[in-house]
Design a protein around this motif. Structure first.
Motif, short mmCIF file in Angstrom:
data_model
loop_
_atom_site.label_atom_id
_atom_site.label_comp_id
_atom_site.label_asym_id
_atom_site.label_seq_id
_atom_site.Cartn_x
_atom_site.Cartn_y
_atom_site.Cartn_z
N THR A 67 37.11 23.89 65.44
CA THR A 67 38.03 22.53 65.37
C THR A 67 37.13 21.32 66.61
OG1 THR A 67 38.94 24.07 67.84
CG2 THR A 67 39.90 24.16 65.70
N ASN A 68 35.95 21.32 66.60
CA ASN A 68 35.12 20.25 67.19
C ASN A 68 34.59 19.06 65.75
OD1 ASN A 68 34.72 20.76 69.68
ND2 ASN A 68 32.99 22.87 69.49
N SER A 103 75.93 33.47 53.09
CA SER A 103 76.82 32.93 52.27
C SER A 103 77.88 32.16 53.33
CB SER A 103 77.85 34.27 52.01
OG SER A 103 78.69 34.11 51.10
N HIS A 104 78.16 31.14 52.54
CA HIS A 104 79.11 29.83 53.44
C HIS A 104 79.15 29.60 54.25
CE1 HIS A 104 83.20 27.99 52.39
NE2 HIS A 104 83.55 28.50 53.36
N ARG A 105 78.06 29.37 54.73
CA ARG A 105 78.04 29.13 55.89
C ARG A 105 76.66 27.93 56.33
NH1 ARG A 105 77.92 35.46 57.93
NH2 ARG A 105 79.43 35.67 59.63
N CYS A 106 76.87 27.15 58.05
CA CYS A 106 75.50 26.49 57.64
C CYS A 106 73.91 27.62 59.24
CB CYS A 106 76.05 25.27 58.75
SG CYS A 106 74.70 24.66 59.26
N HIS A 107 73.29 27.22 58.16
CA HIS A 107 71.67 27.77 58.92
C HIS A 107 70.71 27.06 59.85
CE1 HIS A 107 70.52 28.50 55.17
NE2 HIS A 107 69.71 28.77 55.31
N GLU A 108 69.75 27.20 60.02
CA GLU A 108 69.03 26.10 60.55
C GLU A 108 67.93 26.72 59.95
OE1 GLU A 108 69.42 25.98 65.23
OE2 GLU A 108 70.67 24.13 64.38
N VAL A 109 66.73 26.28 59.84
CA VAL A 109 65.42 26.74 59.25
C VAL A 109 64.72 25.62 59.87
CG1 VAL A 109 63.46 26.38 57.82
CG2 VAL A 109 65.96 27.23 56.73
N LEU A 110 63.68 26.90 60.54
CA LEU A 110 62.66 25.85 61.79
C LEU A 110 61.75 26.23 61.77
CD1 LEU A 110 65.71 26.67 63.89
CD2 LEU A 110 63.87 26.22 65.70
N THR A 111 60.19 25.13 61.86
CA THR A 111 59.14 25.66 61.17
C THR A 111 58.21 25.29 62.63
OG1 THR A 111 59.30 25.27 58.32
CG2 THR A 111 56.89 24.80 59.46
N GLY A 112 57.51 25.92 62.90
CA GLY A 112 56.66 25.76 64.20
C GLY A 112 55.30 25.15 63.81
N VAL A 113 54.41 24.39 63.90
CA VAL A 113 53.27 24.00 63.52
C VAL A 113 52.06 23.59 64.64
CG1 VAL A 113 52.01 22.03 62.23
CG2 VAL A 113 54.78 22.50 61.56
N ALA A 114 50.96 24.23 64.30
CA ALA A 114 50.26 24.08 65.63
C ALA A 114 49.08 23.60 64.68
CB ALA A 114 49.17 25.37 66.09
N MET A 115 48.47 22.73 65.33
CA MET A 115 47.16 21.13 64.85
C MET A 115 46.19 21.28 65.77
SD MET A 115 49.63 18.79 62.70
CE MET A 115 48.46 17.78 61.93
N LYS A 116 45.19 22.00 65.23
CA LYS A 116 44.31 21.59 66.20
C LYS A 116 42.60 20.22 65.98
CE LYS A 116 41.80 23.81 70.12
NZ LYS A 116 42.05 23.32 71.13
N GLY A 117 42.20 20.12 66.43
CA GLY A 117 40.97 19.64 65.69
C GLY A 117 40.53 18.35 66.04
N PRO A 118 39.62 17.81 66.39
CA PRO A 118 38.34 16.03 66.63
C PRO A 118 39.66 15.69 66.83
CG PRO A 118 37.62 17.47 65.00
CD PRO A 118 38.46 17.65 64.97
N VAL A 120 43.10 15.82 67.98
CA VAL A 120 44.96 16.44 68.16
C VAL A 120 44.49 17.84 68.82
CG1 VAL A 120 44.08 16.94 65.98
CG2 VAL A 120 46.51 16.71 66.63
N ASP A 121 45.48 17.94 69.31
CA ASP A 121 46.12 19.05 69.79
C ASP A 121 47.27 19.30 69.72
OD1 ASP A 121 46.29 21.69 71.38
OD2 ASP A 121 44.71 21.77 72.04
N ARG A 122 47.72 19.66 69.28
CA ARG A 122 49.40 19.70 69.15
C ARG A 122 50.21 20.90 68.35
NH1 ARG A 122 51.88 14.38 67.76
NH2 ARG A 122 53.92 15.28 68.26
N LEU A 123 51.39 21.21 68.82
CA LEU A 123 52.33 22.05 68.74
C LEU A 123 53.99 22.02 69.00
CD1 LEU A 123 53.43 25.55 68.47
CD2 LEU A 123 52.76 25.64 71.36
#
Length: 195
Positions: A67-68, A103-118, A120-123
């Protein structure tokens, strides 16, 4: 414009591969062998971020990415309905149970993202609300016969036949597929990833 550093996608998901291709990126794939056991006490946001970060940690521990000079992205997507996390069903029976819950409901979709490199270091995580129509037993049987439930968080794929069950969504469509492209693109632009 050309990307200024190598991009590594820490995912075996064909859906994520396709999404990264939509950004025009040249990339290589490194598959994480992280333990994806879920912490039932964690908040949904913390849970998907922890899973994405664990994938990153495992890849870096195996010294497959530097990641350097390379940018590594890992992610994890889960479906939450009434506070319960739905991962990838292990059988058609479990997929049936998941679809019955959605069925017949609202639901939530969550995506977790980790990015690391020159530069950037984000979560972070992104949440999308998905509204399902009422599903009959015949609807569920028809969908299970398609086989799309295999390997899909919550037991369905929005980019396939599963879209027939969705009345509408609030938020990022690509997040439901597996990566929130708007946020990822914004981070890449902020570090001048293309020149």
């Amino acid at each position: 414009m050309k990307q200024i550093m190598p991009f590594v996608l820490g995912s075996a998901s064909p859906q994520r591969h396709h999404l990264v291709e939509q950004l025009g990126l040249t990339f290589r794939v490194v598959v994480s062998h992280a333990d994806e056991t879920m912490d039932s006490q964690a908040s949904p946001e913390r849970l998907v971020q922890d899973l994405a970060q664990e994938k990153q940690r495992c890849i870096l521990a195996e010294a497959e990415v530097d990641t350097n000079r390379e940018l590594l992205l890992t992610a994890d997507t889960l479906v939450f309905v009434q506070g319960r996390a739905l991962g990838k069903p292990e059988s058609a029976d479990e997929a049936h149970a998941y679809l019955s819950m959605l069925s017949h409901r609202c639901h939530e979709v969550l995506t977790g993202v980790a990015m690391k490199g020159p530069g950037v270091d984000r979560l972070f995580s992104v949440t999308t609300k998905v509204f399902f129509s009422a599903l009959s037993p015949g609807d569920i049987h028809w969908y299970l016969e398609q086989g799309e439930w295999k390997g899909a968080a919550g037991g369905y794929r929005i980019q396939g036949s599963g879209s027939a069950f969705i009345s509408h969504i609030e938020g990022s469509h690509t997040n439901v597929v597996g990566l929130p492209l708007r946020e990822i693109y914004g981070i890449l632009r902020s570090i001048n990833f293309w020149k």
